[in-house]
Design an enzyme around this catalytic site. Structure first.
Site, PDB file in Angstrom:
ATOM      1  N   GLU A  99     -20.976 -57.443 118.981  1.00 40.47           N
ATOM      2  CA  GLU A  99     -20.730 -57.227 120.438  1.00 40.47           C
ATOM      3  C   GLU A  99     -22.243 -57.350 121.055  1.00 40.47           C
ATOM      4  O   GLU A  99     -22.927 -56.370 121.212  1.00 40.47           O
ATOM      5  CB  GLU A  99     -20.249 -55.671 120.618  1.00 40.47           C
ATOM      6  CG  GLU A  99     -19.878 -55.528 122.226  1.00 40.47           C
ATOM      7  CD  GLU A  99     -20.936 -54.993 123.290  1.00 40.47           C
ATOM      8  OE1 GLU A  99     -21.561 -56.201 123.519  1.00 40.47           O
ATOM      9  OE2 GLU A  99     -21.146 -53.735 123.437  1.00 40.47           O
ATOM     10  N   HIS A 134     -18.087 -51.088 131.122  1.00 45.08           N
ATOM     11  CA  HIS A 134     -19.450 -50.852 131.320  1.00 45.08           C
ATOM     12  C   HIS A 134     -20.371 -51.941 131.865  1.00 45.08           C
ATOM     13  O   HIS A 134     -21.440 -51.694 132.518  1.00 45.08           O
ATOM     14  CB  HIS A 134     -20.049 -49.987 130.247  1.00 45.08           C
ATOM     15  CG  HIS A 134     -20.524 -50.948 129.196  1.00 45.08           C
ATOM     16  ND1 HIS A 134     -19.523 -51.341 128.398  1.00 45.08           N
ATOM     17  CD2 HIS A 134     -21.680 -51.163 128.623  1.00 45.08           C
ATOM     18  CE1 HIS A 134     -20.190 -52.270 127.519  1.00 45.08           C
ATOM     19  NE2 HIS A 134     -21.303 -52.218 127.648  1.00 45.08           N
ATOM     20  N   GLY A 194     -25.790 -56.387 114.843  1.00 52.32           N
ATOM     21  CA  GLY A 194     -26.086 -55.244 115.670  1.00 52.32           C
ATOM     22  C   GLY A 194     -25.104 -54.033 115.714  1.00 52.32           C
ATOM     23  O   GLY A 194     -24.377 -53.818 116.589  1.00 52.32           O
ATOM     24  N   GLU A 217     -33.034 -61.297 111.276  1.00 57.46           N
ATOM     25  CA  GLU A 217     -34.005 -62.246 110.927  1.00 57.46           C
ATOM     26  C   GLU A 217     -34.927 -62.103 109.514  1.00 57.46           C
ATOM     27  O   GLU A 217     -35.189 -62.983 108.974  1.00 57.46           O
ATOM     28  CB  GLU A 217     -35.132 -62.717 111.871  1.00 57.46           C
ATOM     29  CG  GLU A 217     -34.687 -63.331 113.265  1.00 57.46           C
ATOM     30  CD  GLU A 217     -34.002 -62.350 114.199  1.00 57.46           C
ATOM     31  OE1 GLU A 217     -33.662 -62.916 115.218  1.00 57.46           O
ATOM     32  OE2 GLU A 217     -33.784 -61.061 113.832  1.00 57.46           O
ATOM     33  N   ASP A 245     -16.034 -47.223 126.669  1.00 56.31           N
ATOM     34  CA  ASP A 245     -15.515 -48.300 127.311  1.00 56.31           C
ATOM     35  C   ASP A 245     -14.066 -48.886 126.637  1.00 56.31           C
ATOM     36  O   ASP A 245     -14.454 -49.706 125.690  1.00 56.31           O
ATOM     37  CB  ASP A 245     -16.567 -49.491 127.560  1.00 56.31           C
ATOM     38  CG  ASP A 245     -16.106 -50.707 128.373  1.00 56.31           C
ATOM     39  OD1 ASP A 245     -14.822 -50.795 128.610  1.00 56.31           O
ATOM     40  OD2 ASP A 245     -16.868 -51.515 128.791  1.00 56.31           O
ATOM     41  N   ASP A 301     -28.564 -53.359 111.581  1.00 55.48           N
ATOM     42  CA  ASP A 301     -29.032 -52.903 113.011  1.00 55.48           C
ATOM     43  C   ASP A 301     -30.565 -52.693 112.824  1.00 55.48           C
ATOM     44  O   ASP A 301     -30.736 -51.982 111.789  1.00 55.48           O
ATOM     45  CB  ASP A 301     -28.336 -51.720 113.577  1.00 55.48           C
ATOM     46  CG  ASP A 301     -28.403 -51.642 115.001  1.00 55.48           C
ATOM     47  OD1 ASP A 301     -29.445 -51.183 115.567  1.00 55.48           O
ATOM     48  OD2 ASP A 301     -27.360 -51.745 115.608  1.00 55.48           O
ATOM     49  N   GLU A 360     -30.858 -60.011 127.790  1.00 55.24           N
ATOM     50  CA  GLU A 360     -31.185 -59.123 126.608  1.00 55.24           C
ATOM     51  C   GLU A 360     -31.224 -60.299 125.352  1.00 55.24           C
ATOM     52  O   GLU A 360     -31.648 -59.912 124.144  1.00 55.24           O
ATOM     53  CB  GLU A 360     -30.156 -58.102 125.995  1.00 55.24           C
ATOM     54  CG  GLU A 360     -30.497 -57.135 127.178  1.00 55.24           C
ATOM     55  CD  GLU A 360     -28.972 -55.915 126.804  1.00 55.24           C
ATOM     56  OE1 GLU A 360     -28.472 -56.013 125.826  1.00 55.24           O
ATOM     57  OE2 GLU A 360     -28.964 -55.095 127.672  1.00 55.24           O
ATOM     58  N   HIS A 400     -24.513 -45.403 123.279  1.00 49.64           N
ATOM     59  CA  HIS A 400     -23.336 -45.928 122.389  1.00 49.64           C
ATOM     60  C   HIS A 400     -22.100 -45.118 122.636  1.00 49.64           C
ATOM     61  O   HIS A 400     -21.167 -45.561 122.556  1.00 49.64           O
ATOM     62  CB  HIS A 400     -23.760 -45.370 120.818  1.00 49.64           C
ATOM     63  CG  HIS A 400     -24.997 -46.219 120.263  1.00 49.64           C
ATOM     64  ND1 HIS A 400     -24.854 -47.458 119.871  1.00 49.64           N
ATOM     65  CD2 HIS A 400     -26.244 -45.648 120.203  1.00 49.64           C
ATOM     66  CE1 HIS A 400     -26.076 -48.074 119.275  1.00 49.64           C
ATOM     67  NE2 HIS A 400     -27.014 -46.897 119.621  1.00 49.64           N
TER      68      HIS A 400
END
Length: 423
Positions: A180, A367, A115, A166, A88, A137, A189, A82
């Site tokens: 993001e 990044h 997320g 979900e 970034d 998250d 991913e 993180h």
């Protein structure tokens, strides 16, 4: 789950007591980011809901959470990943600018952050006036996100939900989705699937998704320095001929995609579009396998070492969404915006038409860097020589978060196949 109170809702955070996160795996391709947010090890107290669509209530069971998913989410409990993302500035300031640019639409509305990680984008949305933000998250970083929300006196606005998109329950429709979700090479991913799930479960008709669009590009590259460092080094090691190790060195260095930074001097041609993603219409099924044909003409005589990939994401609303043009200029900064014409990429005539976050070689580094697929042997090309073929990107059957890369290319009367897995 959310508990109704006299004041509306209490903070719905719940910690499920799962174990701590794994350290970030660092492999030959550089930093490995196990993305968060798409699933978890059981939901963190969030109950499985009945999905509703256009007023029709129907059962739709959430996809199972695999051991790969569990490891993936646990990797995001490590604070270093993180820290890397927040530091970034191109990434984080682009999101902050986009949120405040759409402040007129966010203010007073309901937002879901898919997320959320440490919760920084959720807090930006609260600062922009959101009535409520659901910060979702699956990683144990949700523990810290909830404490950060409390420390900033935002518990009445930001509700941290620890669980998979979900699985968690939000008992109202939302006006905005922010996430993001981008991985290396954009789609690595498979976190975009979680954004699609959130969209289909909760987003109101006419709602806003940030980012709204994404485009993956590819281009042939030359990189003799990288090849020399990894392979030619073995020709003479302290005066010893160690060239026997060169085949193994090539395999170790170039078997998997490499995440690194290149410059425009490495790029042999204008880039072409591999995939354009419209966040409002893209489906999970169309992301399972993507095939694109390409045809390039080299702009110089040079060794051709492989293909580079990068992406842009765009933060635009619908035509009916007004931008907050009266906000302080420190929040809205001109961006290096791009548009596509045919398969090619060029500067927008008016950079203020849209805010764009770019990972292209000519733009400020991020990044994400660029993703390189190298060949074991370079191919010499002449100026104006044609390089053509096809690319297929597909989710790995081993682990849907991995990506299979199948390249077929030909140039100068020779044809080649390169297969790789991004894991």
């Amino acid at each position: 789950m959310l508990q109704p109170t006299d004041g509306g809702y209490t903070n719905g955070y719940h910690h499920d007591g799962a174990g701590g996160g794994n350290r970030i795996r660092r492999g030959s391709r550089g930093r490995s980011r196990g993305r968060r947010g798409g699933g978890s090890d059981g939901g963190g107290g969030a109950r499985v809901s009945q999905w509703q669509h256009e007023g029709e209530e129907r059962e739709k069971p959430a996809p199972p959470c695999t051991d790969f998913d569990t490891a993936y989410f646990h990797s995001y409990a490590h604070v270093g990943i993180h820290e890397e993302m927040i530091k970034d500035r191109v990434r984080t300031e682009s999101y902050r600018n986009a949120i405040f640019q759409h402040q007129n639409f966010i203010a007073g509305k309901v937002v879901v952050d898919v997320g959320c990680g440490t919760g920084i984008l959720s807090i930006f949305c609260a600062q922009a006036g959101a009535r409520r933000v659901y910060a979702v998250d699956a990683s144990d970083i949700a523990v810290q996100a909830n404490e950060i929300v409390k420390a900033n006196n935002l518990s009445d606005k930001v509700i941290v939900l620890h669980g998979r998109v979900e699985d968690v329950e939000i008992d109202e429709e939302v006006d905005v989705i922010v996430s993001e979700w981008m991985g290396y090479m954009l789609l690595y991913e498979s976190m975009l699937g979680s954004v699609i799930t959130a969209r289909d479960r909760w987003l109101k008709p006419g709602g806003l998704i940030l980012p709204s669009h994404a485009t993956l590009y590819m281009a042939p590259v030359t990189h003799p320095d990288r090849y020399s460092e990894s392979v030619d080094f073995w020709r003479n090691v302290y005066g010893i001929d160690m060239s026997a190790i060169m085949p193994l060195a090539k395999q170790c260095a170039f078997e998997e995609p490499s995440v690194e930074t290149i410059t425009v001097e490495n790029v042999l041609t204008w880039p072409q579009v591999v995939k354009h993603v419209d966040s409002y219409t893209v489906t999970i099924q169309e992301l399972e396998s993507i095939t694109a044909r390409f045809k390039f003409e080299s702009m110089m005589r040079s060794p051709f070492h492989g293909f580079a990939f990068w992406f842009d994401v765009e933060f635009t609303g619908s035509a009916v969404l007004p931008l907050n043009n009266g906000m302080p200029p420190s929040f809205i900064e001109p961006s290096n915006s791009y548009m596509t014409e045919g398969n090619h990429r060029k500067k927008r005539p008016n950079p203020n038409e849209a805010l764009v976050l770019s990972t292209a070689p000519e733009d400020p580094p991020t990044h994400w860097q660029q993703t390189l697929v190298y060949f074991y042997e370079p191919l010499d090309v002449e100026q104006d020589q044609v390089i053509e073929g096809s690319l297929t990107l597909s989710q790995s059957k081993e682990n849907a978060r991995f990506m299979n890369i199948h390249l077929e290319y030909s140039s100068g009367g020779r044809s080649f196949v390169k297969e790789s897995v991004m894991r």
